[in-house]
Design a protein around this motif. Structure first.
Motif, PDB file in Angstrom:
ATOM      1  N   ALA A  21       0.835  -1.205   0.000  1.00 37.34           N
ATOM      2  CA  ALA A  21       0.000   0.000   0.000  1.00 37.34           C
ATOM      3  C   ALA A  21       0.872   1.259   0.000  1.00 37.34           C
ATOM      4  O   ALA A  21       0.568   2.225  -0.704  1.00 37.34           O
ATOM      5  N   ASN A  22       1.961   1.232   0.756  1.00 36.14           N
ATOM      6  CA  ASN A  22       2.874   2.379   0.773  1.00 36.14           C
ATOM      7  C   ASN A  22       3.549   2.560  -0.583  1.00 36.14           C
ATOM      8  O   ASN A  22       3.719   3.681  -1.055  1.00 36.14           O
ATOM      9  N   LEU A  23       3.938   1.456  -1.209  1.00 34.92           N
ATOM     10  CA  LEU A  23       4.508   1.510  -2.560  1.00 34.92           C
ATOM     11  C   LEU A  23       3.503   2.139  -3.521  1.00 34.92           C
ATOM     12  O   LEU A  23       3.850   3.011  -4.328  1.00 34.92           O
ATOM     13  N   GLN A  24       2.251   1.695  -3.440  1.00 30.44           N
ATOM     14  CA  GLN A  24       1.206   2.225  -4.318  1.00 30.44           C
ATOM     15  C   GLN A  24       1.023   3.730  -4.094  1.00 30.44           C
ATOM     16  O   GLN A  24       0.848   4.483  -5.050  1.00 30.44           O
ATOM     17  N   GLN A  25       1.073   4.174  -2.847  1.00 31.05           N
ATOM     18  CA  GLN A  25       0.923   5.596  -2.560  1.00 31.05           C
ATOM     19  C   GLN A  25       2.095   6.402  -3.104  1.00 31.05           C
ATOM     20  O   GLN A  25       1.910   7.458  -3.700  1.00 31.05           O
ATOM     21  N   ARG A  26       3.314   5.897  -2.906  1.00 32.12           N
ATOM     22  CA  ARG A  26       4.484   6.600  -3.461  1.00 32.12           C
ATOM     23  C   ARG A  26       4.395   6.618  -4.981  1.00 32.12           C
ATOM     24  O   ARG A  26       4.730   7.621  -5.620  1.00 32.12           O
ATOM     25  N   GLY A  27       3.936   5.510  -5.586  1.00 32.54           N
ATOM     26  CA  GLY A  27       3.762   5.468  -7.037  1.00 32.54           C
ATOM     27  C   GLY A  27       2.770   6.502  -7.516  1.00 32.54           C
ATOM     28  O   GLY A  27       2.997   7.181  -8.519  1.00 32.54           O
ATOM     29  N   GLU A  28       1.673   6.653  -6.794  1.00 30.99           N
ATOM     30  CA  GLU A  28       0.677   7.670  -7.170  1.00 30.99           C
ATOM     31  C   GLU A  28       1.275   9.064  -7.081  1.00 30.99           C
ATOM     32  O   GLU A  28       1.054   9.903  -7.960  1.00 30.99           O
ATOM     33  N   THR A  29       2.064   9.309  -6.038  1.00 34.18           N
ATOM     34  CA  THR A  29       2.701  10.617  -5.876  1.00 34.18           C
ATOM     35  C   THR A  29       3.651  10.907  -7.039  1.00 34.18           C
ATOM     36  O   THR A  29       3.630  11.997  -7.606  1.00 34.18           O
ATOM     37  N   VAL A  30       4.467   9.935  -7.422  1.00 31.39           N
ATOM     38  CA  VAL A  30       5.456  10.124  -8.481  1.00 31.39           C
ATOM     39  C   VAL A  30       4.816  10.124  -9.867  1.00 31.39           C
ATOM     40  O   VAL A  30       5.147  10.950 -10.713  1.00 31.39           O
ATOM     41  N   MET A  31       3.889   9.201 -10.119  1.00 22.52           N
ATOM     42  CA  MET A  31       3.324   9.035 -11.461  1.00 22.52           C
ATOM     43  C   MET A  31       2.085   9.872 -11.708  1.00 22.52           C
ATOM     44  O   MET A  31       1.688  10.070 -12.850  1.00 22.52           O
ATOM     45  N   GLY A  32       1.444  10.322 -10.643  1.00 22.65           N
ATOM     46  CA  GLY A  32       0.304  11.218 -10.791  1.00 22.65           C
ATOM     47  C   GLY A  32      -1.037  10.553 -11.006  1.00 22.65           C
ATOM     48  O   GLY A  32      -2.027  11.243 -11.237  1.00 22.65           O
ATOM     49  N   VAL A  33      -1.089   9.220 -10.948  1.00 18.76           N
ATOM     50  CA  VAL A  33      -2.357   8.505 -11.118  1.00 18.76           C
ATOM     51  C   VAL A  33      -2.477   7.423 -10.053  1.00 18.76           C
ATOM     52  O   VAL A  33      -1.477   6.873  -9.586  1.00 18.76           O
ATOM     53  N   ASP A  34      -3.715   7.114  -9.697  1.00 21.96           N
ATOM     54  CA  ASP A  34      -4.007   6.066  -8.731  1.00 21.96           C
ATOM     55  C   ASP A  34      -3.474   4.741  -9.269  1.00 21.96           C
ATOM     56  O   ASP A  34      -3.820   4.308 -10.365  1.00 21.96           O
ATOM     57  N   TYR A  36      -4.009   1.763  -8.105  1.00 20.78           N
ATOM     58  CA  TYR A  36      -4.987   0.680  -8.045  1.00 20.78           C
ATOM     59  C   TYR A  36      -5.920   0.697  -9.256  1.00 20.78           C
ATOM     60  O   TYR A  36      -6.533  -0.318  -9.561  1.00 20.78           O
ATOM     61  N   THR A  37      -6.035   1.836  -9.931  1.00 14.73           N
ATOM     62  CA  THR A  37      -6.906   1.932 -11.105  1.00 14.73           C
ATOM     63  C   THR A  37      -6.097   2.056 -12.392  1.00 14.73           C
ATOM     64  O   THR A  37      -6.608   2.476 -13.417  1.00 14.73           O
ATOM     65  N   SER A  38      -4.822   1.682 -12.286  1.00 12.87           N
ATOM     66  CA  SER A  38      -3.913   1.674 -13.428  1.00 12.87           C
ATOM     67  C   SER A  38      -3.261   0.298 -13.509  1.00 12.87           C
ATOM     68  O   SER A  38      -3.277  -0.457 -12.542  1.00 12.87           O
ATOM     69  N   GLN A  39      -2.707  -0.010 -14.665  1.00 15.94           N
ATOM     70  CA  GLN A  39      -2.067  -1.308 -14.850  1.00 15.94           C
ATOM     71  C   GLN A  39      -0.658  -1.117 -15.384  1.00 15.94           C
ATOM     72  O   GLN A  39      -0.449  -0.460 -16.396  1.00 15.94           O
ATOM     73  N   HIS A  40       0.320  -1.717 -14.692  1.00 20.26           N
ATOM     74  CA  HIS A  40       1.714  -1.729 -15.118  1.00 20.26           C
ATOM     75  C   HIS A  40       2.025  -3.028 -15.851  1.00 20.26           C
ATOM     76  O   HIS A  40       1.476  -4.080 -15.512  1.00 20.26           O
ATOM     77  N   VAL A  41       2.930  -2.938 -16.787  1.00 19.80           N
ATOM     78  CA  VAL A  41       3.527  -4.108 -17.424  1.00 19.80           C
ATOM     79  C   VAL A  41       5.020  -3.832 -17.505  1.00 19.80           C
ATOM     80  O   VAL A  41       5.433  -2.733 -17.892  1.00 19.80           O
ATOM     81  N   PHE A  42       5.828  -4.809 -17.110  1.00 20.12           N
ATOM     82  CA  PHE A  42       7.286  -4.718 -17.208  1.00 20.12           C
ATOM     83  C   PHE A  42       7.732  -5.949 -17.976  1.00 20.12           C
ATOM     84  O   PHE A  42       7.865  -7.034 -17.406  1.00 20.12           O
ATOM     85  N   GLU A  43       7.927  -5.788 -19.262  1.00 17.70           N
ATOM     86  CA  GLU A  43       8.143  -6.938 -20.143  1.00 17.70           C
ATOM     87  C   GLU A  43       9.564  -6.976 -20.692  1.00 17.70           C
ATOM     88  O   GLU A  43       9.997  -6.054 -21.378  1.00 17.70           O
ATOM     89  N   PRO A  44      10.301  -8.060 -20.416  1.00 13.93           N
ATOM     90  CA  PRO A  44      11.623  -8.202 -21.021  1.00 13.93           C
ATOM     91  C   PRO A  44      11.482  -8.555 -22.501  1.00 13.93           C
ATOM     92  O   PRO A  44      10.579  -9.292 -22.887  1.00 13.93           O
ATOM     93  N   LEU A  45      12.350  -7.988 -23.307  1.00 13.54           N
ATOM     94  CA  LEU A  45      12.405  -8.289 -24.736  1.00 13.54           C
ATOM     95  C   LEU A  45      13.843  -8.680 -25.068  1.00 13.54           C
ATOM     96  O   LEU A  45      14.766  -8.405 -24.295  1.00 13.54           O
TER      97      LEU A  45
END
Length: 151
Positions: A21-34, A36-45
């Protein structure tokens, strides 16, 4: 920014894991969006990977915010600046970033728009850089509890 992080609430919005939850809050602060209502993908190529962030539902303001963030991190990462992931993950060096910083002249970061957000393609022909990119993405995927492909 440090004061903001130090004053983080232990609210567990959307989950029972306070650290997440703290990670999510810091992410919202840095990225500017909630987060929990956004989706990340980190895909190796094969030549690096990609970071994707999109809103789960139509949200023109959130989409614009994400696109701006993706351009910001592409520029910062190109300059060897990985401070934003450090803030989100509350650590000075996110795995892979030391090598990515050292080899920054051999790595490209290309932001592009997606329907509900954006992505940054990360590419290199240097095997050591590619391994560092994969380490970075694997850590991000694990810590954000994210997938590799959009649904």
């Amino acid at each position: 920014m440090a004061a903001l992080i130090a004053c983080q609430s232990s609210d567990t919005k959307g989950g029972s894991d306070t650290a997440f939850a703290n990670l999510q809050q810091r992410g919202e602060t840095v990225m500017g969006v909630d987060q929990y209502t956004s989706q990340h993908v980190f895909e190796p190529l094969a030549d690096g990977g990609r970071i994707v962030l999109q809103r789960k539902e139509d949200d023109s303001a959130g989409t614009a915010t994400i696109r701006a963030h993706m351009r910001t991190i592409a520029t910062a990462f190109s300059n060897g600046d990985f401070a934003l992931p450090g803030v989100v993950h509350a650590m000075p060096d996110v795995p892979g970033t030391r090598t990515m910083r050292t080899l920054r002249s051999e790595i490209t970061y290309t932001p592009s728009d997606l329907p509900r957000g954006g992505e940054v393609l990360i590419a290199s022909s240097n095997p050591k850089a590619i391994a560092a990119i994969h380490d970075f993405l694997a850590f991000q995927r694990m810590d954000h509890r994210a997938g590799m492909h959009m649904e």
